[in-house]
Motif scaffolding. Structure first.
Motif, short mmCIF file in Angstrom:
data_model
loop_
_atom_site.label_atom_id
_atom_site.label_comp_id
_atom_site.label_asym_id
_atom_site.label_seq_id
_atom_site.Cartn_x
_atom_site.Cartn_y
_atom_site.Cartn_z
N PHE A 200 0.92 -1.27 -0.33
CA PHE A 200 -0.03 0.11 0.12
C PHE A 200 0.76 1.33 -0.17
O PHE A 200 0.44 2.39 -0.65
CB PHE A 200 -1.17 -0.32 1.18
N GLY A 201 2.26 1.30 1.03
CA GLY A 201 2.43 2.60 1.32
C GLY A 201 3.75 2.98 -0.31
O GLY A 201 3.88 4.23 -0.27
N GLU A 202 3.57 1.67 -1.58
CA GLU A 202 4.13 2.05 -2.09
C GLU A 202 3.38 2.83 -3.63
O GLU A 202 3.97 3.46 -4.30
CB GLU A 202 4.71 1.02 -2.83
N THR A 203 2.28 3.02 -3.06
CA THR A 203 1.16 3.61 -4.37
C THR A 203 1.52 4.49 -4.33
O THR A 203 2.19 5.51 -3.44
CB THR A 203 -0.14 2.63 -3.85
N ASP B 184 0.17 8.82 0.27
CA ASP B 184 0.46 10.01 0.94
C ASP B 184 -0.74 10.74 0.97
O ASP B 184 -1.53 12.19 2.15
CB ASP B 184 1.53 11.08 0.53
N VAL B 185 -1.43 11.13 0.12
CA VAL B 185 -3.05 11.99 -0.23
C VAL B 185 -3.94 10.86 1.25
O VAL B 185 -4.85 11.92 1.34
CB VAL B 185 -3.62 12.00 -1.63
N LYS C 124 4.61 5.82 7.63
CA LYS C 124 5.55 5.34 7.32
C LYS C 124 6.48 4.37 7.26
O LYS C 124 6.99 3.59 6.79
CB LYS C 124 6.69 6.52 5.76
N SER C 125 6.81 4.38 8.56
CA SER C 125 7.78 3.15 8.52
C SER C 125 7.14 1.75 8.51
O SER C 125 8.09 0.64 8.74
CB SER C 125 8.38 3.72 10.26
N CYS C 126 6.01 2.02 8.66
CA CYS C 126 5.62 0.19 8.70
C CYS C 126 5.63 0.42 6.99
O CYS C 126 5.11 -1.44 6.96
CB CYS C 126 3.61 1.01 8.88
N TYR C 127 5.66 1.05 6.13
CA TYR C 127 6.43 -0.04 4.93
C TYR C 127 7.29 0.02 4.83
O TYR C 127 7.64 -0.14 4.10
CB TYR C 127 5.85 1.35 3.83
N ASN C 128 8.23 -0.16 5.91
CA ASN C 128 9.82 -0.85 5.33
C ASN C 128 9.58 -2.07 5.25
O ASN C 128 9.21 -2.50 6.76
CB ASN C 128 10.51 -0.31 6.55
#
Ligand SMILES: NC(=O)C1=CN([C@@H]2O[C@H](COP(=O)(O)OP(=O)(O)OC[C@H]3O[C@@H](n4cnc5c(N)ncnc54)[C@H](OP(=O)(O)O)[C@@H]3O)[C@@H](O)[C@H]2O)C=CC1
Ligand SMILES: CC(C)(CO)C(=O)C(=O)O
Length: 313
Positions: free
Chosen positions: A209-212, A216-217, A247-251
């Protein structure tokens, strides 16, 4: 220390296992019969950072604890939000005058339930960045690192939590005292209010999800609604810090591959979710404070629609 883990699902299993390994006297209480029977027969099994471990920990069904004699120093609550009141009812006779009760559930407002049963001076309200999953009854999958923030709800302050913090740290659970747990809870609720519902609806892990290019929005819009409500409750949020935590959860190297607990509930176990205690709580509070919460409202509705489509129980 004598510790009851009340709600021994994924997170309760992690805490029970780590506290038992650190030589505490731990018992588990839960309501899932197959899980209880498996742990009684084979012990609590876990893939713990890649290593298969088994801990023999006593476990009881919550409807069957009237004869259990165990004067607990500490109860750690790890039910789902909607099970909390029922669990407090079940264990109320095991909570003595000196028993500290630590609540680490995700979501907002659990103190309103706990204080019906426990004096404020004995309530430790907290949140955690640890994660856990269940591979099946009696078998947990535990990887990655985490931390715990907690605060005493009475006027006693940090000293009243020192012993509990020391025991948690002895078990490598990384606990620290917070002077403003409400802010920490809102901060964590922002993580759950974005990652949990979104990954569930989108059928993705946190990294994907974080890489879509719309992550951010969407995340910023949801966090803004949480922050406006938090402000009304004197829990000011540092938006940049909140966004950094999300954002740290996207790691992928840490917890990015984790499917949030809400995903595990609905998509894996076909169970109802905690959405009403996370985004739904913001919608209700927004109505009280006159704050518009369209993103939280829409996400709550989508998750409820998905629960109904999947006939979750
Ligand atoms: N998992 C995670 O990574 C994290 C979770 N949290 C929070 O911690 C709290 C506890 O969550 P978690 O440990 O994930 O919860 P689980 O769903 O693993 O366990 C909670 C309870 O649900 C029941 N249950 C679980 N799985 C099943 C199943 N397959 N079939 C039937 N019953 C089942 C059990 O009780 P019963 O039978 O009585 O319903 C269990 O005690 C929640 O507030 C959660 O949001 C916080 C941080 C991370
Ligand atoms: C891992 C994390 C932080 C994701 O929101 C969590 O709390 C959960 O899975 O419920």
């Amino acid at each position: 220390m004598k510790i009851i883990i009340a709600g021994a699902g994924a997170m309760g299993s992690r805490f029970g296992l780590m506290l038992h390994q650190a030589k505490n006297d731990v018992i588990l209480i839960d309501g899932w019969q197959e899980h209880i029977d498996t742990i009684k027969e084979y012990g609590l099994q876990a893939n713990f950072n890649g290593e298969e471990v088994t801990e023999m920990i006593p476990i009881y069904h919550q409807s069957d604890i009237s004869s259990v004699e165990f004067s607990a120093d500490l109860v750690i609550l790890f039910t789902k939000a909607m099970q909390l009141d029922g669990m407090m009812q079940s264990i109320k006779n095991m909570v003595g005058e000196k028993t500290k009760v630590l609540c680490l559930l995700n979501g907002i407002g659990h103190e309103d339930v706990i204080k019906k049963y426990v004096p404020l001076s004995n309530i430790l309200l907290g949140n955690t960045m640890w994660t856990a999953g269940l591979e099946g009854p009696g078998k947990a999958k535990l990887f990655g690192n985490g931390s715990i923030d907690l605060q005493n709800l009475g006027n006693e302050g940090k000293e009243s939590a020192d012993e509990v913090i020391a025991v948690l740290n002895d078990a490598k659970l990384n606990a620290k005292y917070s002077d403003n747990i409400l802010s920490s809870i809102y901060k964590k609720a922002c993580v759950n209010g974005t990652m949990n519902g979104l990954c569930t609806i989108l059928d993705s892990n946190m990294a994907d999800f974080g890489e879509t290019d719309v992550a951010d929005v969407i995340v910023e819009s949801i966090v803004s609604e949480f922050a406006q409500v938090a402000e009304k409750e004197n829990a000011t949020l540092d938006i940049d810090a909140v966004l950094a935590q999300i954002k740290s959860c996207y790691n992928r190297e840490t917890i990015g591959l984790h499917h949030p607990s809400m995903y595990q509930d609905l998509m894996i176990n076909n169970r109802l979710t905690e959405i009403d205690f996370i985004n739904g709580a913001i919608v209700r509070k927004g109505e009280v404070y006159g704050i518009e919460t369209p993103y939280c409202s829409f996400l709550t509705q989508l998750v409820h629609a998905k629960e109904q489509i999947m006939k979750a129980k």
